[in-house]
Design an enzyme around this catalytic site. Structure first.
Site, mmCIF file in Angstrom:
data_model
loop_
_atom_site.group_PDB
_atom_site.id
_atom_site.type_symbol
_atom_site.label_atom_id
_atom_site.label_comp_id
_atom_site.label_asym_id
_atom_site.label_seq_id
_atom_site.Cartn_x
_atom_site.Cartn_y
_atom_site.Cartn_z
ATOM 1 N N LYS A 16 0.796 -1.136 -0.007
ATOM 2 C CA LYS A 16 -0.078 -0.104 -0.108
ATOM 3 C C LYS A 16 0.980 1.315 0.026
ATOM 4 C CE LYS A 16 -2.087 -0.681 3.901
ATOM 5 N NZ LYS A 16 -1.703 -1.929 4.499
ATOM 6 N N ARG A 91 -8.603 2.047 10.257
ATOM 7 C CA ARG A 91 -8.396 0.585 10.404
ATOM 8 C C ARG A 91 -9.123 0.060 11.430
ATOM 9 N NH1 ARG A 91 -2.287 0.871 9.561
ATOM 10 N NH2 ARG A 91 -1.229 -1.001 9.883
ATOM 11 N N ARG A 130 11.824 -6.518 4.419
ATOM 12 C CA ARG A 130 11.716 -5.128 4.446
ATOM 13 C C ARG A 130 12.734 -4.203 5.281
ATOM 14 N NH1 ARG A 130 5.822 -2.164 4.729
ATOM 15 N NH2 ARG A 130 6.080 -3.276 7.003
ATOM 16 N N ARG A 163 12.164 -2.279 10.913
ATOM 17 C CA ARG A 163 11.485 -1.819 11.808
ATOM 18 C C ARG A 163 11.074 -2.931 13.077
ATOM 19 N NH1 ARG A 163 6.334 0.078 8.554
ATOM 20 N NH2 ARG A 163 5.175 -0.879 10.057
ATOM 21 N N ARG A 174 0.164 -8.209 14.175
ATOM 22 C CA ARG A 174 -0.480 -7.419 13.169
ATOM 23 C C ARG A 174 -1.309 -7.978 12.228
ATOM 24 N NH1 ARG A 174 4.731 -4.798 10.578
ATOM 25 N NH2 ARG A 174 3.444 -3.315 9.744
HETATM 26 P P1 AMP Z 1 1.926 0.518 9.405
HETATM 27 O O1 AMP Z 1 3.006 1.300 9.099
HETATM 28 O O2 AMP Z 1 0.633 1.132 8.709
HETATM 29 O O3 AMP Z 1 2.012 -0.949 9.387
HETATM 30 O O4 AMP Z 1 1.419 0.922 10.819
HETATM 31 C C1 AMP Z 1 2.383 0.609 11.868
HETATM 32 C C2 AMP Z 1 1.554 0.763 13.195
HETATM 33 O O5 AMP Z 1 1.226 2.164 13.574
HETATM 34 C C3 AMP Z 1 0.491 -0.209 13.333
HETATM 35 O O6 AMP Z 1 1.046 -1.499 13.732
HETATM 36 C C4 AMP Z 1 -0.308 0.309 14.499
HETATM 37 O O7 AMP Z 1 0.410 0.456 15.746
HETATM 38 C C5 AMP Z 1 -0.172 2.212 14.242
HETATM 39 N N1 AMP Z 1 -1.321 2.363 13.146
HETATM 40 C C6 AMP Z 1 -1.098 2.740 11.956
HETATM 41 N N2 AMP Z 1 -2.075 3.248 11.558
HETATM 42 C C7 AMP Z 1 -3.150 2.963 12.560
HETATM 43 C C8 AMP Z 1 -4.581 3.361 12.443
HETATM 44 N N3 AMP Z 1 -5.414 3.754 11.521
HETATM 45 N N4 AMP Z 1 -5.409 2.957 13.729
HETATM 46 C C9 AMP Z 1 -4.434 2.463 14.838
HETATM 47 N N5 AMP Z 1 -3.233 2.323 14.734
HETATM 48 C C10 AMP Z 1 -2.395 2.417 13.732
#
Ligand code: AMP
Length: 222
Positions: A16, A91, A130, A163, A174
């Protein structure tokens, strides 16, 4: 096109973020990644960063009101008339409802939700390989998109790191979190006539072409 408003939905590791960057560049849109916004707040040691850190590290979701406030504020910072891609937000169903209300109030309703589909085995393979630059945030992949020099960012020379939440034990959390809390949004946006799906297993160029085919008609339709 420059005013299109999109949501990118799908489990972590489906590309994404990569596609949001590509599309943003192609059509002059802003790519607003909720994960990037939170990581920036954590690095800056802000109040929001402090509230979010433990959830991000554990691979669980930060509270709905925290992320919704942050993302609507990011939309408000855009130059009026700039379109946007919300990558990783919403989310949960409550986030989607609050976002919907917030965007209606701003007359900026989302036009399409693109759902990125990929099986778990491929997701895990992509996430563990990654790497991100700890200076500029550029993303690489040791299998599919390696840097020219191992562990060094092509763009800024920064160090490439994994990360903390891209480690295998956190990925499982996740994916579970996605299934339990985010997957219901597929039905939510289908019912509202907004959902389109792409097969995210193809090469980035192919996926991009599929997304472009979905987004291009928005130009004519408004
Ligand atoms: P991502 O980089 O999109 O995988 O997001 C990394 C982390 O950020 C996730 O595992 C959540 O802990 C937090 N996060 C990102 N977007 C959201 C969201 N819309 N709602 C809640 N937590 C989020």
């Amino acid at each position: 096109m420059a005013a299109s408003r999109l949501i990118f939905l799908g489990p972590p590791g489906t590309g994404k973020g990569t596609q949001a960057q590509r599309l943003a560049q192609r059509f002059g849109l802003a790519a607003l990644s909720s994960g990037d916004v939170l990581r920036k707040e954590i690095r800056a040691g802000s109040e929001i960063g402090r509230q979010a850190a433990e959830f991000v590290q554990a691979g669980t979701l930060v509270p709905d009101d925290v992320i919704t406030g942050v993302m609507l504020a990011a939309v408000d910072k855009l130059t009026p008339g700039t379109g946007f891609i919300l990558d990783g937000f919403p989310r949960t169903v409550p986030q989607a409802e609050e976002l919907g209300k917030g965007l209606v109030a701003r007359q900026l309703e989302v036009q399409v939700v693109v759902d990125f589909q990929l099986d778990d085995q491929e997701i895990i393979k992509r996430i563990v390989s990654r790497r991100v630059c700890n200076k500029c945030g550029a993303t690489y992949n040791t299998l599919f998109l390696p840097p020219r020099t191992a562990d060094v960012c092509d763009k800024c020379g920064g160090e490439l790191i994994q990360r903390v939440d891209d480690r295998e034990d956190v990925i499982a959390t996740r994916l579970e979190t996605y299934r339990a809390q985010t997957a219901p949004l597929v039905d939510y946006y289908t019912q509202r006539g907004l959902l389109c799906s792409v097969d995210a297993s193809a090469e980035a160029e192919t996926v991009e072409a599929d997304v472009v085919r979905i987004v291009e008609p928005l130009d004519a339709g408004g």
